[in-house]
Design an enzyme around this catalytic site. Structure first.
Site, short mmCIF file in Angstrom:
data_model
loop_
_atom_site.label_atom_id
_atom_site.label_comp_id
_atom_site.label_asym_id
_atom_site.label_seq_id
_atom_site.Cartn_x
_atom_site.Cartn_y
_atom_site.Cartn_z
N GLY A 1 -34.17 -9.12 -25.74
CA GLY A 1 -32.77 -9.34 -26.15
C GLY A 1 -32.44 -10.79 -26.43
O GLY A 1 -33.24 -11.71 -26.20
N ALA B 1 -32.28 -13.37 -23.33
CA ALA B 1 -33.60 -13.79 -22.87
C ALA B 1 -34.16 -14.86 -23.81
O ALA B 1 -34.65 -15.90 -23.37
CB ALA B 1 -34.53 -12.59 -22.80
N ASP C 1 -21.99 -16.01 -13.44
CA ASP C 1 -20.87 -16.43 -14.26
C ASP C 1 -21.35 -17.77 -14.81
O ASP C 1 -21.38 -18.76 -14.07
CB ASP C 1 -19.59 -16.62 -13.43
CG ASP C 1 -18.43 -17.00 -14.33
OD1 ASP C 1 -18.61 -17.92 -15.16
OD2 ASP C 1 -17.35 -16.41 -14.21
N HIS C 2 -21.77 -17.81 -16.05
CA HIS C 2 -22.50 -19.00 -16.50
C HIS C 2 -21.62 -20.26 -16.50
O HIS C 2 -22.13 -21.36 -16.51
CB HIS C 2 -23.19 -18.77 -17.85
CG HIS C 2 -22.29 -18.83 -19.02
ND1 HIS C 2 -21.43 -17.81 -19.36
CD2 HIS C 2 -22.08 -19.80 -19.95
CE1 HIS C 2 -20.76 -18.15 -20.45
NE2 HIS C 2 -21.12 -19.36 -20.83
N HIS D 1 -14.64 -16.33 -16.18
CA HIS D 1 -14.71 -17.78 -16.35
C HIS D 1 -13.39 -18.50 -16.05
O HIS D 1 -13.37 -19.51 -15.35
CB HIS D 1 -15.14 -18.15 -17.77
CG HIS D 1 -16.33 -17.37 -18.27
ND1 HIS D 1 -17.40 -17.08 -17.47
CD2 HIS D 1 -16.61 -16.83 -19.48
CE1 HIS D 1 -18.30 -16.40 -18.18
NE2 HIS D 1 -17.83 -16.23 -19.39
#
Ligand code: BG6
Length: 489
Positions: A15, A18, A176-177, A239
């Site tokens: 995906g 990745a 949660d980047h 976020h």
């Protein structure tokens, strides 16, 4: 400088996430010598040979095709397993491969399961990992799970129950980047390491706080997902509320995962519930129309692929949050986020209260409020807005800015959020991942809003042109309180 050892299984290895984030971030860790022994199994449905998979990993870290011994060594540790997420036999075969690599690479029985794929399979996979023996390990086992974590509180609870059958809360790393971004992590340091801010960080001295995360991208190829999600679920539940909790939390008694998370949870508990007829008083929704961005004509949201031409989905949200505790009573936290806005920018503006009287308003130029601006992206840094004397024969005041630019000073490229989060997970530090209590409380908050919006068609959609800062109503939200959005330039 811990150097962890583990077998990393990436579900969704063919995906986009990745390829764009995970392989390059792992490669950075490898290059910086942050990893000890490791191997990676790429897991996905497609049938690929190990060689084909290694090639795709190589392409993701060296798009121009140039390769060197470090890249070759890195990809030599990658393996591929073609997988059927509902078939126990497929899990058993994966386990065989895992055991083989574990002993071949001496990985101490440590396993990381990274779910970077369609969320509908998260629960099924977690259950199979347990029932088919993959979680019977000699070392640690950790589950890393991408968003969305459910669609609302109910579905999040179901998902949580499923993954908890196989992993305990402290083995679950919910991504949660934003929590991996350098300047988001800096919020705590700015607040808790400076004696000049913390004493002022309350309703006596702060008039309001504004958090903006604007994007220029539209919905791109994600129409199907986004139609069901909208900006509220896509950005606010996670976020935006995470940034608010870091801005509003009490100082933790230490920097341990538990202490920090429990302070954040207390913010979510103090967040004023907005529901029913109040929703449209506290929150504004928008949907982009066509427009021009960076010199290019772009279509309206409802003309995008996989989007209903009559769509009632919001691509913009602005809201006023109130935190009902001693520290914040009366101080609005305004948030706004949207797609196809004027600029790509995430910024926090802390506006301090006006001084008791403006002695300079009879002179040339009256004083401006003090602002602390935290630049999250694309610029990284802090700016403090002060007033100083105008040069020359005058007592007038003029605004001055003290700026700190993260990149310029350190001379280093800030590591990608994913690099930091992957490393944290490998080391077993869950501080910058969201605890279930945070997820549950933030869904509860957001569900009250979406239940109103879903049942009321917004007739004014599309209500902002692409390339602007959102609908007029978002300006009015602050004007009602005597404020305005500080520009994010
Ligand atoms: C993701 C959302 O979580 O965050 C996307 O699903 C959004 O819709 C993205 O574009 C924004 O992240 P960043 O790091 O580019 O601000």
């Amino acid at each position: 400088n811990e150097k962890p050892t583990a077998l990393i299984m990436i579900f969704g290895a063919t995906g986009d996430l990745a390829k764009r984030k995970l392989f390059p971030s792992l490669y950075q860790l490898f290059q910086k010598d942050r990893l000890d022994r490791f191997a990676v199994i790429g897991v996905a449905r497609r049938s690929l040979t190990n060689e084909e998979f290694k090639d795709s990993v190589k392409k993701s870290i060296a798009p121009n095709g140039e390769t060197d011994s470090s890249i070759e060594e890195f990809v030599s540790k990658f393996y591929y397993h073609s997988h059927d997420v509902t078939d126990s036999n497929s899990y058993s075969a994966l386990n065989e491969l895992a055991k083989e690599l574990d002993s071949g690479y001496k990985l101490d029985g440590n396993r990381i399961f990274y779910l970077a794929m369609a969320p509908e399979f998260f629960g099924t996979i977690a259950e199979h990992l347990k029932s088919d023996g993959l979680t019977d390990v000699g070392g640690f086992k950790r589950l890393v799970i991408e968003k969305p974590f459910g669609h609302d509180l109910e579905s999040a609870k179901v998902l949580n129950r499923q993954i908890r059958t196989a992993f305990s809360e402290n083995e679950i790393y919910r991504i949660d980047h934003y929590l991996g971004k350098e300047m988001v992590q800096n919020i705590e340091v700015i607040r808790f390491a400076n004696s000049i801010f913390e004493p002022l960080w309350n309703n006596r001295f702060i008039s309001n706080i504004q958090v903006t995360s604007s994007e220029t991208l539209g919905v791109e190829e994600r129409g199907r997902y986004y139609e069901k999600s909208g900006a509220l679920r896509d950005m606010v539940q996670n976020h935006m509320l995470q940034m608010v909790s870091l801005l509003a939390m009490e100082p933790p008694i230490s920097l341990t995962t538990d202490e920090i998370r429990s302070e954040k949870v207390r913010v979510f508990r103090a967040l004023r519930t907005i529901k029913g007829s109040e929703v449209n008083e506290y929150f504004v929704r928008g949907q982009y129309g066509s427009g021009t961005l960076n010199g290019k004509d772009v279509p309206a949201y409802n003309q995008e692929e996989m989007v209903n031409p009559e769509s009632n989905t919001e691509t913009f949200v602005a809201g006023k949050l109130m935190i009902d505790n001693f520290r914040w009573a009366g101080v609005p936290f305004y948030i706004r986020t949207g797609k196809r806005m004027e600029t790509k920018s995430t910024k926090i503006v802390v506006q301090f209260k006006d001084i008791p009287m403006d002695l300079y308003n009879k002179q040339e130029g009256s004083v401006s409020p003090n602002l602390l601006v935290i630049h999250i992206q694309p610029d990284e840094g802090i700016t403090l807005h002060l007033n100083a004397k105008k040069n020359g024969q005058t007592f007038g005041s003029t605004p001055v800015k003290l700026s700190y630019a993260n990149k310029g000073i350190d001379g280093l490229n800030t590591p990608e959020a994913y690099e930091k989060l992957l490393y944290d997970c490998l080391r077993g530090d869950a501080t910058n991942f969201t605890h279930w209590d945070e997820v549950a409380l933030s869904w509860g908050f957001v569900d009250n809003i979406s239940s109103v919006w879903e049942n009321e068609k917004e007739e004014s959609f599309p209500n902002y042109n692409s390339g602007t800062m959102g609908p007029r109503k978002a300006e009015e939200l602050l004007e009602k309180d005597g404020f305005f959005w500080w520009p994010v330039e």
